[in-house]
Write a protein that holds these residues in place. Structure first.
Motif, short mmCIF file in Angstrom:
data_model
loop_
_atom_site.label_atom_id
_atom_site.label_comp_id
_atom_site.label_asym_id
_atom_site.label_seq_id
_atom_site.Cartn_x
_atom_site.Cartn_y
_atom_site.Cartn_z
N GLU A 60 0.19 -0.98 -0.18
CA GLU A 60 0.04 -0.17 -0.14
C GLU A 60 0.85 0.97 0.08
OE1 GLU A 60 -3.86 -0.46 2.38
OE2 GLU A 60 -3.66 1.77 2.65
N HIS A 62 1.53 5.08 -0.18
CA HIS A 62 0.39 6.83 0.53
C HIS A 62 1.21 7.90 -0.02
CE1 HIS A 62 -2.82 5.30 3.22
NE2 HIS A 62 -2.36 4.10 2.79
N THR A 82 -0.85 11.60 9.20
CA THR A 82 -1.90 10.74 9.91
C THR A 82 -1.86 9.23 9.38
OG1 THR A 82 -3.21 11.01 7.24
CG2 THR A 82 -4.31 12.40 9.37
N TRP A 83 -0.77 9.21 9.31
CA TRP A 83 0.77 7.95 8.54
C TRP A 83 0.26 6.72 9.18
CZ3 TRP A 83 4.71 5.22 9.41
CH2 TRP A 83 5.39 6.07 10.18
N LYS A 85 -1.91 5.84 11.77
CA LYS A 85 -2.65 5.74 11.81
C LYS A 85 -3.36 4.11 10.72
CE LYS A 85 -7.10 4.57 13.75
NZ LYS A 85 -6.77 3.28 14.77
N SER A 86 -2.71 5.13 9.36
CA SER A 86 -3.03 3.84 8.15
C SER A 86 -2.42 2.81 8.21
CB SER A 86 -2.36 4.99 7.11
OG SER A 86 -3.46 6.13 7.54
N THR A 89 -4.47 0.62 9.89
CA THR A 89 -5.27 -0.02 9.50
C THR A 89 -5.10 -1.04 8.28
OG1 THR A 89 -6.70 1.75 9.48
CG2 THR A 89 -7.54 0.26 7.75
N TRP A 90 -3.56 -0.67 7.61
CA TRP A 90 -3.54 -1.75 6.53
C TRP A 90 -2.72 -2.77 7.45
CZ3 TRP A 90 1.76 -3.55 5.53
CH2 TRP A 90 2.28 -3.59 4.86
#
Length: 103
Positions: A60, A62, A82-83, A85-86, A89-90
């Motif tokens: 993934e 970003h 915010t990375w 938190k991403s 999630t990933w």
């Protein structure tokens, strides 16, 4: 996690993939994050992303418009902050962390 990566694409060769980086189906999954205004060329991220995708490795990416280089985990007013938190999630998406219980 690969944050503001370098040396994955060769600028002097029109951003060709670095032949010293060998991507195979056994390459670990990767979460790539970078800001487009990073002085490290964003092509490092895009070239590596495509290599992983072609090898069918979970990946993934970003890319943020702003953030520069060196933001790390430091909170900022920019969306790049915010990375982390991403990433969480990933990691849940690819079952590297347990799914959250429904609320």
């Amino acid at each position: 996690m690969i944050v503001y990566p370098g040396y994955l694409a060769l600028a002097e060769q029109n951003f060709a993939a670095n032949p010293e980086i060998h991507v195979t189906e056994k390459t670990p999954p990767a979460f790539i994050v970078q800001a487009e205004n990073d002085p490290v060329h964003v092509e490092n991220s895009t070239v590596y992303f495509l290599a992983l995708k072609n090898a069918k490795v979970p990946v993934e990416m970003h890319l943020y418009a702003e953030g520069g280089h060196g933001y790390g985990l430091r909170p900022t007013a920019l969306p790049v902050t915010t990375w982390p938190k991403s990433v969480e999630t990933w990691l849940r998406t690819i079952s590297m962390l347990p799914a959250l219980a429904p609320k």
